[in-house]
Motif scaffolding. Structure first.
Motif, PDB file in Angstrom:
ATOM      1  N   MET A   1     -13.398   3.982  -7.292  1.00  0.00           N
ATOM      2  CA  MET A   1     -12.141   3.596  -6.101  1.00  0.00           C
ATOM      3  C   MET A   1     -11.607   4.709  -6.213  1.00  0.00           C
ATOM      4  N   GLY A   2     -10.103   3.844  -7.473  1.00  0.00           N
ATOM      5  CA  GLY A   2      -8.884   4.285  -8.296  1.00  0.00           C
ATOM      6  C   GLY A   2      -8.781   5.363  -7.967  1.00  0.00           C
ATOM      7  N   ALA A   3      -9.753   6.559  -8.854  1.00  0.00           N
ATOM      8  CA  ALA A   3      -9.745   7.935  -8.449  1.00  0.00           C
ATOM      9  C   ALA A   3     -10.398   8.498  -7.684  1.00  0.00           C
ATOM     10  N   VAL A   4     -11.119   8.013  -6.120  1.00  0.00           N
ATOM     11  CA  VAL A   4     -11.019   8.878  -4.902  1.00  0.00           C
ATOM     12  C   VAL A   4      -9.574   8.542  -4.366  1.00  0.00           C
ATOM     13  N   TYR A   5      -8.331   7.155  -4.722  1.00  0.00           N
ATOM     14  CA  TYR A   5      -7.868   7.096  -3.719  1.00  0.00           C
ATOM     15  C   TYR A   5      -6.220   7.715  -4.442  1.00  0.00           C
ATOM     16  N   GLY A   6      -6.204   8.183  -5.740  1.00  0.00           N
ATOM     17  CA  GLY A   6      -5.098   7.982  -6.639  1.00  0.00           C
ATOM     18  C   GLY A   6      -4.542   9.132  -5.596  1.00  0.00           C
ATOM     19  N   PRO A   7      -5.366  10.122  -5.952  1.00  0.00           N
ATOM     20  CA  PRO A   7      -4.961  11.870  -5.561  1.00  0.00           C
ATOM     21  C   PRO A   7      -4.153  11.349  -4.024  1.00  0.00           C
ATOM     22  N   MET A   8      -4.233  10.956  -2.973  1.00  0.00           N
ATOM     23  CA  MET A   8      -3.042  11.022  -2.047  1.00  0.00           C
ATOM     24  C   MET A   8      -1.822  10.313  -2.513  1.00  0.00           C
ATOM     25  N   VAL A   9      -2.227   9.043  -3.942  1.00  0.00           N
ATOM     26  CA  VAL A   9      -0.543   8.339  -4.496  1.00  0.00           C
ATOM     27  C   VAL A   9       0.667   9.273  -5.004  1.00  0.00           C
ATOM     28  N   ARG A  10      -0.395  10.384  -5.683  1.00  0.00           N
ATOM     29  CA  ARG A  10       0.076  10.605  -7.235  1.00  0.00           C
ATOM     30  C   ARG A  10       1.443  11.792  -6.444  1.00  0.00           C
ATOM     31  N   PRO A  11       1.076  12.499  -4.887  1.00  0.00           N
ATOM     32  CA  PRO A  11       2.484  13.424  -4.963  1.00  0.00           C
ATOM     33  C   PRO A  11       3.498  12.333  -4.832  1.00  0.00           C
ATOM     34  N   LEU A  12       2.972  11.090  -3.753  1.00  0.00           N
ATOM     35  CA  LEU A  12       4.415  10.894  -3.559  1.00  0.00           C
ATOM     36  C   LEU A  12       4.934  10.110  -4.743  1.00  0.00           C
ATOM     37  N   VAL A  13       4.679   9.703  -5.586  1.00  0.00           N
ATOM     38  CA  VAL A  13       5.328  10.027  -6.656  1.00  0.00           C
ATOM     39  C   VAL A  13       6.161  10.296  -7.357  1.00  0.00           C
TER      40      VAL A  13
ATOM     41  N   PHE B   1     -10.477   0.417  -0.748  1.00  0.00           N
ATOM     42  CA  PHE B   1      -9.510   0.121  -1.944  1.00  0.00           C
ATOM     43  C   PHE B   1      -8.812  -1.089  -2.154  1.00  0.00           C
ATOM     44  N   TRP B   2      -8.657  -1.469  -0.880  1.00  0.00           N
ATOM     45  CA  TRP B   2      -8.175  -2.869  -0.759  1.00  0.00           C
ATOM     46  C   TRP B   2      -8.651  -4.046  -1.342  1.00  0.00           C
ATOM     47  N   SER B   3      -9.973  -3.968  -0.910  1.00  0.00           N
ATOM     48  CA  SER B   3     -11.222  -4.736  -1.280  1.00  0.00           C
ATOM     49  C   SER B   3     -12.074  -5.290  -3.269  1.00  0.00           C
ATOM     50  N   ALA B   4     -11.502  -3.623  -3.545  1.00  0.00           N
ATOM     51  CA  ALA B   4     -11.300  -2.682  -5.069  1.00  0.00           C
ATOM     52  C   ALA B   4     -10.302  -3.547  -4.981  1.00  0.00           C
ATOM     53  N   VAL B   5      -8.761  -3.610  -5.468  1.00  0.00           N
ATOM     54  CA  VAL B   5      -7.842  -3.997  -5.897  1.00  0.00           C
ATOM     55  C   VAL B   5      -7.541  -5.673  -5.456  1.00  0.00           C
ATOM     56  N   GLU B   6      -7.787  -6.488  -4.649  1.00  0.00           N
ATOM     57  CA  GLU B   6      -7.757  -7.334  -4.602  1.00  0.00           C
ATOM     58  C   GLU B   6      -9.184  -8.342  -5.676  1.00  0.00           C
ATOM     59  N   GLU B   7     -10.418  -7.214  -5.192  1.00  0.00           N
ATOM     60  CA  GLU B   7     -11.800  -8.172  -6.438  1.00  0.00           C
ATOM     61  C   GLU B   7     -11.478  -7.972  -7.658  1.00  0.00           C
TER      62      GLU B   7
END
Length: 243
Positions: A71-83, A121-127
């Motif tokens: 899940m993190g690998a799927v969501y990560g590419p949407m965040v890294r450009p913002l960093v 992603f939120w569910s994965a983070v919470e768990e």
């Protein structure tokens, strides 16, 4: 092994193996994106993702040690450009209010365009947070918070703004960025049809209410200083297209 390794450059078999690994990883990420985005976190299994990608479950776990890591690998590419954008804004000494406003609006658009994926992603983070019982460990390759560090661009900008005096020093950048992102992710579940513009206005009001309250005071009791009638900001919208 890196693509530029001399042994790999000289050995066709090594190059072929690397290409196969890359293709398998891409197939798993694409299958996971589709499954998390349509079925949600709870109803997506590693075995189903592997089958959709045309590989065995053992192969899937060889690439990703857990469903949380996937899940993190799927969501990560949407965040890294913002960093990267946050780091550039700091280097260019861009006014921090403008930079944070763009970041929040970009995050709200990501959540709106990928609503079910964001909820997963939120569910994965919470768990995972309940499982490890603490903040993310940069060395933990299974933690979705490490693989997709959503609060990081906000933290970078807030820390910079607190150092320059553009923002109040309390609460800390770590606390504020975490609170704002938690609110964003919660709304992806609780407000699934909320427009990105409305989500962004609420988040910006909460953020600057803590760190730059005079912006709200200057707008008056009925003002909406963060309401935007404009279209998507083009500086950070590239991150959305990559997602």
């Amino acid at each position: 092994m890196a693509a530029t390794d001399p042994v790999e450059r000289d050995d066709p078999r090594a190059r072929a193996a690397r290409t196969k690994r890359d293709r398998t990883r891409r197939a798993l990420l694409d299958a996971a994106d589709a499954s998390f985005g349509s079925h949600g976190w709870a109803d997506t299994r590693m075995e189903d993702v592997a089958a959709a990608a045309g590989v065995s479950a053992a192969t899937a776990y060889n690439h990703f040690p857990s469903k949380h890591a996937l899940m993190g690998a799927v969501y990560g590419p949407m965040v890294r450009p913002l960093v990267g954008q946050a780091e550039r804004d700091v280097a260019l000494r861009r006014p921090v209010v403008d930079a944070l406003t763009d970041q929040i609006r970009a995050l709200a658009r990501i959540s709106e365009r990928h609503r079910r994926l964001t909820a997963s992603f939120w569910s994965a983070v919470e768990e995972y947070t309940i499982k490890v019982g603490g903040p993310p460990d940069p060395a933990d390759e299974s933690d979705p918070r490490t693989l997709a560090p959503v609060p990081t661009p906000l933290r970078i900008l807030i820390e910079h703004g607190q150092c320059t005096g553009e923002l109040r020093p309390f609460p800390s950048a770590l606390d504020v960025s975490g609170m704002i992102v938690n609110l964003l992710l919660l709304r992806s579940i609780n407000r699934p049809h909320e427009p990105a513009e409305h989500t962004a206005e609420l988040l910006l009001t909460a953020l600057f209410g803590m760190l730059r309250p005079e912006l709200l005071a200057e707008a008056g009791p009925h003002g909406h200083p963060f309401r935007s009638a404009a279209g998507p900001d083009r500086r950070t919208d590239g991150a959305l297209r990559e997602g």
